[in-house]
Design an enzyme around this catalytic site. Sequence first.
Site, PDB file in Angstrom:
ATOM      1  N   CYS A 129      -4.115  -5.650  -3.442  1.00 42.73           N
ATOM      2  CA  CYS A 129      -2.929  -6.463  -3.125  1.00 42.73           C
ATOM      3  C   CYS A 129      -2.793  -7.747  -3.938  1.00 42.73           C
ATOM      4  CB  CYS A 129      -2.927  -6.808  -1.639  1.00 42.73           C
ATOM      5  SG  CYS A 129      -2.994  -5.364  -0.553  1.00 42.73           S
ATOM      6  N   ASP A 157       3.139  -2.077  -3.979  1.00 42.64           N
ATOM      7  CA  ASP A 157       2.268  -2.889  -4.836  1.00 42.64           C
ATOM      8  C   ASP A 157       1.163  -2.111  -5.558  1.00 42.64           C
ATOM      9  OD1 ASP A 157       0.768  -2.525  -2.511  1.00 42.64           O
ATOM     10  OD2 ASP A 157       0.248  -4.645  -2.287  1.00 42.64           O
ATOM     11  N   HIS A 158       0.814  -0.939  -5.096  1.00 44.46           N
ATOM     12  CA  HIS A 158      -0.139  -0.051  -5.787  1.00 44.46           C
ATOM     13  C   HIS A 158      -0.156   1.273  -5.069  1.00 44.46           C
ATOM     14  CE1 HIS A 158      -2.624  -1.209  -2.416  1.00 44.46           C
ATOM     15  NE2 HIS A 158      -2.553  -2.471  -2.806  1.00 44.46           N
ATOM     16  N   ASP A 184       0.800  -1.233   0.000  1.00 46.98           N
ATOM     17  CA  ASP A 184       0.000   0.000   0.000  1.00 46.98           C
ATOM     18  C   ASP A 184       0.832   1.282   0.000  1.00 46.98           C
ATOM     19  OD1 ASP A 184      -2.083  -1.796   0.179  1.00 46.98           O
ATOM     20  OD2 ASP A 184      -3.142  -0.749   1.762  1.00 46.98           O
ATOM     21  N   HIS A 195       0.348 -12.370  -2.056  1.00 51.08           N
ATOM     22  CA  HIS A 195      -0.704 -12.080  -1.088  1.00 51.08           C
ATOM     23  C   HIS A 195      -1.107 -13.374  -0.370  1.00 51.08           C
ATOM     24  CE1 HIS A 195      -4.095  -9.958   0.693  1.00 51.08           C
ATOM     25  NE2 HIS A 195      -4.838 -11.007   0.403  1.00 51.08           N
TER      26      HIS A 195
END
Length: 820
Positions: free
Chosen positions: A78, A335-336, A40, A132
């Site tokens: 995720c 991851d994003h 995150d 994940h």
Amino acid sequence: MGYLINPARKCLLLLTLLASVGTGLAQSKQPNILFIAIDDLRPDLGCYGVPAVKSPNLDKLAAEGRLFDRAYCQYAICGPTRASLLTGLRPSTLKIKDIDTFFRNTVPDCVTLPQYFKQHGYDTSYIGKVFHPPQEDDKNSWSRRIPLPGSGSYNAGEYKLAASNAVVKQRHAESVAKYGADAELGGMSGGPAWEAADVPDSEYLDGRVADGAVAALRELKGGKPFFLGVGFHKPHLPFVAPKKYFDLYDVDKIALTPVRNPPKDGPTIALHSSFELRTRTLVPLAGPIDDATSHELLRAYYACTSFIDAQIGRVLAELDALGLRENTIIVVWGDHGWHLGEYGIWGKATDYEVATRVPLIVWTPDMTKRGVKTEGLVEFVDVYPTLCELAGLPVPAALEGKSFAAQLKDPAAPGKAAAFSQFPAPALREWAARPLSPAMRQTFFGPIIANVEAKLKMEHGDRYDPDLFSNYLTGYSMRTDRYRLTAWLDDRDVSAPPLAMELYDHQTDPDETINVAKVEPALVAQLLAQLRASPPGVLPVTRMASVKPCSDPANAGGWMLNEEVSDEFNRPALDEAKWLIQGKGGVYKSNWIGRAPSQFSVDNVRVEDGMLKLQSRWQPDFKFSSKLDLSFPAKGEKGRAYENITTAAVICKNQFRYGYMEIRCKAANASVTSSFWGTGKGSELDVFEIIGAPTKGEEPNLEKRFQSNVIDWGKKEQKDRRKWRGKHFLDWRPADGFHVYGCEWDENGLKFFADGKQIQAISKEELGEGWVLTQPLWLWVDSETFPWDGLPTKESLPADFEIDYIRVWQKGQAPGQLHP
């Protein structure tokens, strides 16, 4: 199982790598990989131009390595984003639409990044969150999971303060009392949104992850080359970190985003209500997040970022202390992205720039122009091929990304023309990308959900369909150098008109505050065409669902596409979850290795230019079987020897019974067959056998013959097996161009078609006891030699049987249903 790689291409790649001088890593001693994932983390770091964030270790790494300023994830949540990066395949290829789908259940034979390095002699170890959980793929991808130091497992609880844990306990009890123990509400009873306990780093989970990574480096030194995955969990919610990191920030001086309102003229479906945050305490259950709470949330997020930066610093310091950095590639990625109040959202799970743009920093031992950022567009699917190239490994053909090694050599090197991301209906599927459950609608989110659905009904009128919007609507977003286009498409038919469009001009509106799609229709049409022509995997393969049989273009028969046995061959390599390559791994279905003198070779199968190509070659040095082919021996001989010629065959792994099967293809221009057929229990249906350029044969126009057969393999004698042979002479030579051929098979008989016109038929009644086609079939496409029609000459080979697509439709069955 490794990816299918043409040996010649493999050799060329290796030679190219060995000759390269820019990255210099294809050397005799393979480089280690230190692979650091952060959960995150958006690119709010000092090195990314956000000086308010204290990130000295990542800033130092960026100053000595390469910062990618415009890197994008493929899915802003995720599980899917990590699966995509670690397989090198896009989410649509992986058939992943939510956090629960495990890629091994959808594309079981894919080879992950650590798995590929493991296959090439690396020790692949990990600690923390790389994949994940619980999708860690330990058996296939990793040599080992590094033990977590300290007491307690990964699930031991995130909070350290007694007051925080008391809140968790109380809220869980209240949830059970109100909704029942089996309400399946997951994290609906979370604790505080943030916590700052005055404890050492290693009291929190990520401190323990860093401890384990440091210990692992010490163990790995001096051994095999290693691929070490280190996955940090923060700044994922809840924002918990030692107090000293909170103390780095003055809550009153942290600037909030000026972009607090949704984009002007933006669609409701593209936004969400921050469900994941609102399951915690210290934040309102509905409505705007007030400024005071926003300041606290932002400080907590930044504190977690600084906490993780410190842990990365510890790992990098140990790498240096052990003398390992000089032969180690370092990759750090978040991851994003994450909304920190932009558009009123706190969370991930959208297609906007703030959710899809990610931090990516790479360091290599011999990098030139250190510390200069690169602004070329790159994607997470590009990481896998890049690391292969840097490590001197062949790049698997199946990968859907492109190496960005050129940008490591020269930061001014161009990036991609576009980067692609996707997310399903954030307004309804923000949390874990799952459709809203009935249980969730009974909670305090019920009124929020009802309000969102009312807006969607008002916005879309008669086009609003709850089933469509909740289960099939996805935003496919394309980021070019200047624009972001997002098309909201029905996954059942992405060729249909979009249900909503977004267009943002980053030259004039870098914060994506005004949707200009309605005022720029020509530009939207141009960019939408570019999106529809995107690389394989960007849009789902279900786009085939809108295609109708050539024999029934109006679909009067009510045909439904069976995607389990259909393929457009528009991926970089053959989908081996669907197709068996005859001879792969020594496996020959039905013990059939080919018709002598030819033998099937796995190296003769390739996907190229959006087509499956089966090649026939003159290859006398091939390792042919020593046994004789007894099926059709030459006169006076016991059998034929396998020699000189190799061909190819692939077989669908899924069966079907009854339907219309269609192929668009061009026959091989040599004296070999191009065949489309199926086998079942004791039976065989040859839709066609075509000889592209026969070298002998008594029939005139043999090169135009379309021959079909029904075979009963239950008969012992060869002469008794063929129950029907149908011959039709086409108006064209099949080796001269592409045509569509089809066969309708039902309980009453067979009908055969060429370019949509029926050319021959046989009924069950006509065949009588010879009607053996009652069991499900496996489809085959192959090339063989038919000696009685002449053998190919050395000069006529190689020759390709080219297949544009294979499609199967059935009646009265949902797509994907195989057979009764």
